[in-house]
Scaffold this motif. Structure first.
Motif, PDB file in Angstrom:
ATOM      1  N   ILE A 138       0.357  -0.979   0.028  1.00 49.95           N
ATOM      2  CA  ILE A 138      -0.324  -0.188   0.172  1.00 49.95           C
ATOM      3  C   ILE A 138       0.388   1.228  -0.336  1.00 49.95           C
ATOM      4  N   ARG A 139       0.285   2.655  -0.170  1.00 49.10           N
ATOM      5  CA  ARG A 139       1.080   4.003   0.201  1.00 49.10           C
ATOM      6  C   ARG A 139       1.617   3.433   1.206  1.00 49.10           C
ATOM      7  N   PRO A 140       2.977   4.487   1.639  1.00 47.73           N
ATOM      8  CA  PRO A 140       3.342   4.800   2.889  1.00 47.73           C
ATOM      9  C   PRO A 140       2.554   5.929   3.844  1.00 47.73           C
ATOM     10  N   ASP A 141       1.854   6.692   3.434  1.00 49.72           N
ATOM     11  CA  ASP A 141       1.080   8.299   3.146  1.00 49.72           C
ATOM     12  C   ASP A 141      -0.453   8.465   4.144  1.00 49.72           C
ATOM     13  N   VAL A 142      -0.199   6.838   4.402  1.00 48.91           N
ATOM     14  CA  VAL A 142      -2.349   6.155   5.172  1.00 48.91           C
ATOM     15  C   VAL A 142      -2.534   6.648   6.820  1.00 48.91           C
ATOM     16  N   ASP A 143      -3.163   7.427   6.735  1.00 47.28           N
ATOM     17  CA  ASP A 143      -2.870   7.660   8.196  1.00 47.28           C
ATOM     18  C   ASP A 143      -4.142   6.972   8.889  1.00 47.28           C
ATOM     19  N   ALA A 144      -3.678   6.420  10.217  1.00 49.16           N
ATOM     20  CA  ALA A 144      -4.236   5.085  10.732  1.00 49.16           C
ATOM     21  C   ALA A 144      -5.862   6.088  11.492  1.00 49.16           C
ATOM     22  N   TYR A 145      -5.531   7.618  11.873  1.00 48.09           N
ATOM     23  CA  TYR A 145      -6.965   7.792  12.451  1.00 48.09           C
ATOM     24  C   TYR A 145      -7.821   8.678  11.218  1.00 48.09           C
ATOM     25  N   GLU A 146      -7.051   8.658  10.242  1.00 46.01           N
ATOM     26  CA  GLU A 146      -7.991   9.568   8.594  1.00 46.01           C
ATOM     27  C   GLU A 146      -8.892   7.834   8.331  1.00 46.01           C
ATOM     28  N   LEU A 147      -8.303   6.810   7.997  1.00 47.43           N
ATOM     29  CA  LEU A 147      -8.462   5.511   7.473  1.00 47.43           C
ATOM     30  C   LEU A 147      -9.588   5.685   7.898  1.00 47.43           C
ATOM     31  N   MET A 148      -9.276   5.425   9.986  1.00 50.48           N
ATOM     32  CA  MET A 148     -10.645   4.476  10.459  1.00 50.48           C
ATOM     33  C   MET A 148     -11.868   5.530  10.403  1.00 50.48           C
ATOM     34  N   ARG A 149     -11.266   7.428  10.693  1.00 51.65           N
ATOM     35  CA  ARG A 149     -12.637   8.383  10.640  1.00 51.65           C
ATOM     36  C   ARG A 149     -13.076   8.182   9.352  1.00 51.65           C
ATOM     37  N   GLY A 150     -12.807   7.626   7.886  1.00 48.56           N
ATOM     38  CA  GLY A 150     -13.250   7.906   6.421  1.00 48.56           C
ATOM     39  C   GLY A 150     -14.385   6.258   6.752  1.00 48.56           C
ATOM     40  N   VAL A 151     -13.314   4.462   7.470  1.00 48.57           N
ATOM     41  CA  VAL A 151     -14.267   3.832   7.226  1.00 48.57           C
ATOM     42  C   VAL A 151     -15.859   4.305   8.638  1.00 48.57           C
ATOM     43  N   GLY A 152     -15.655   5.254   9.421  1.00 47.45           N
ATOM     44  CA  GLY A 152     -16.902   5.076  10.026  1.00 47.45           C
ATOM     45  C   GLY A 152     -17.718   6.289   9.365  1.00 47.45           C
ATOM     46  N   ASN A 153     -16.881   7.570   8.670  1.00 43.61           N
ATOM     47  CA  ASN A 153     -18.172   7.751   7.220  1.00 43.61           C
ATOM     48  C   ASN A 153     -18.652   6.736   7.161  1.00 43.61           C
ATOM     49  N   LEU A 154     -18.015   5.796   6.370  1.00 41.75           N
ATOM     50  CA  LEU A 154     -19.135   5.572   5.672  1.00 41.75           C
ATOM     51  C   LEU A 154     -19.917   4.217   6.117  1.00 41.75           C
ATOM     52  N   CYS A 155     -19.665   3.801   7.277  1.00 37.18           N
ATOM     53  CA  CYS A 155     -21.085   3.304   8.103  1.00 37.18           C
ATOM     54  C   CYS A 155     -22.138   4.040   8.530  1.00 37.18           C
ATOM     55  N   ILE A 156     -21.778   5.129   8.487  1.00 36.61           N
ATOM     56  CA  ILE A 156     -23.285   6.593   9.049  1.00 36.61           C
ATOM     57  C   ILE A 156     -24.698   5.656   8.534  1.00 36.61           C
ATOM     58  N   GLY A 157     -25.480   5.366   9.146  1.00 36.49           N
ATOM     59  CA  GLY A 157     -26.973   5.022   8.678  1.00 36.49           C
ATOM     60  C   GLY A 157     -26.698   3.684   8.261  1.00 36.49           C
ATOM     61  N   ALA A 158     -25.547   2.842   8.258  1.00 36.69           N
ATOM     62  CA  ALA A 158     -25.696   1.207   7.272  1.00 36.69           C
ATOM     63  C   ALA A 158     -27.044   0.760   8.600  1.00 36.69           C
ATOM     64  N   ASP A 159     -27.444   0.464   9.737  1.00 39.13           N
ATOM     65  CA  ASP A 159     -28.109  -0.378  10.167  1.00 39.13           C
ATOM     66  C   ASP A 159     -29.428   0.592   9.305  1.00 39.13           C
ATOM     67  N   SER A 160     -29.437   1.316   9.030  1.00 39.03           N
ATOM     68  CA  SER A 160     -31.197   1.733   8.444  1.00 39.03           C
ATOM     69  C   SER A 160     -31.826   2.210   7.612  1.00 39.03           C
ATOM     70  N   ASP A 161     -30.892   1.490   6.334  1.00 35.58           N
ATOM     71  CA  ASP A 161     -31.108   1.980   4.405  1.00 35.58           C
ATOM     72  C   ASP A 161     -30.363   0.019   4.628  1.00 35.58           C
ATOM     73  N   PRO A 162     -30.976  -0.320   3.914  1.00 36.93           N
ATOM     74  CA  PRO A 162     -30.909  -1.792   3.087  1.00 36.93           C
ATOM     75  C   PRO A 162     -30.341  -1.950   2.062  1.00 36.93           C
ATOM     76  N   ARG A 163     -30.820  -1.145   1.513  1.00 41.46           N
ATOM     77  CA  ARG A 163     -30.265  -0.927   0.167  1.00 41.46           C
ATOM     78  C   ARG A 163     -28.545  -0.235   0.082  1.00 41.46           C
ATOM     79  N   TYR A 164     -28.032   0.721   1.845  1.00 49.74           N
ATOM     80  CA  TYR A 164     -26.812   0.984   1.434  1.00 49.74           C
ATOM     81  C   TYR A 164     -26.082  -0.201   2.216  1.00 49.74           C
TER      82      TYR A 164
END
Length: 196
Positions: A153-179
């Motif tokens: 992988i690229r060497p410039d990936v920050d763990a906090y940023e990645l986790m925050r991005g993953v968290g943002n992608l997960c918002i609403g996942a339990d309330s919308d069956p199409r997502y």
């Protein structure tokens, strides 16, 4: 130290280990019930899942908030402990990272009500959020560094940023069956790969 002291010491360690296992069983049962029915599920359902009486749950966790916080911390610990184990057992560091992020996503999307209980205006929220970051960001960093050192992988990936991005992608996942947050996170992790 005489034989009686050694036997007493062994018995005390066994009792502590048994108590820890019993508490883990109880927390695993509560987590399963929370996922299936939400955090307002009856304590008797959790007790039945754990194979204990309700009094046992109240002895360990006097309030529902105590139980919810303990489940949250228990799940964070499980996720933290999984990182090094996956790194040691996976074919590649990138594969370990992908599997760990999958566990992290499961944690995020199956909290069913934990987030509602653990709002920023809740007195314990800041401490729990700090605990979450203190335990999981270093694990993610370790996985990212291993994958970067392997040239995957690229060497410039920050763990906090990645986790925050993953968290943002997960918002609403339990309330919308199409997502499907899991699919989008898989695409994100695949996108970290270095071009060949």
């Amino acid at each position: 130290m005489n034989d009686g002291d050694r036997v007493a010491g062994r018995a005390a360690r066994t009792k502590r280990a048994d108590a820890r296992r019993n508490e883990e069983t109880l927390l695993d049962a509560a987590a399963a019930i929370f996922v299936a029915s939400g955090v307002e599920a009856p304590v008797r359902d959790i007790a039945a899942e754990a194979g204990v009486g309700t009094a046992t749950i109240y002895r360990h966790f006097p309030t529902r908030a105590d139980l919810i916080i303990a489940v949250y911390r228990h799940q964070v610990e499980a996720c933290a402990e999984a990182g090094p184990a996956l790194l040691a057992s996976s074919a590649t560091p990138h594969a370990a990272l992908g599997q760990w992020i999958g566990l992290f996503v499961e944690f995020l999307v199956t909290k069913h009500g934990l987030a509602a209980v653990l709002q920023p205006d809740n007195a314990g929220f800041d401490a729990l959020h700090a605990y979450f970051l203190d335990r999981l960001v270093p694990v993610c960093t370790q996985l990212l560094e291993a994958a970067a050192a392997a040239g995957e992988i690229r060497p410039d990936v920050d763990a906090y940023e990645l986790m925050r991005g993953v968290g943002n992608l997960c918002i609403g996942a339990d309330s919308d069956p199409r997502y499907d947050a899991r699919r989008l996170v898989e695409l994100l992790i695949a996108g970290l790969r270095r071009p060949h």
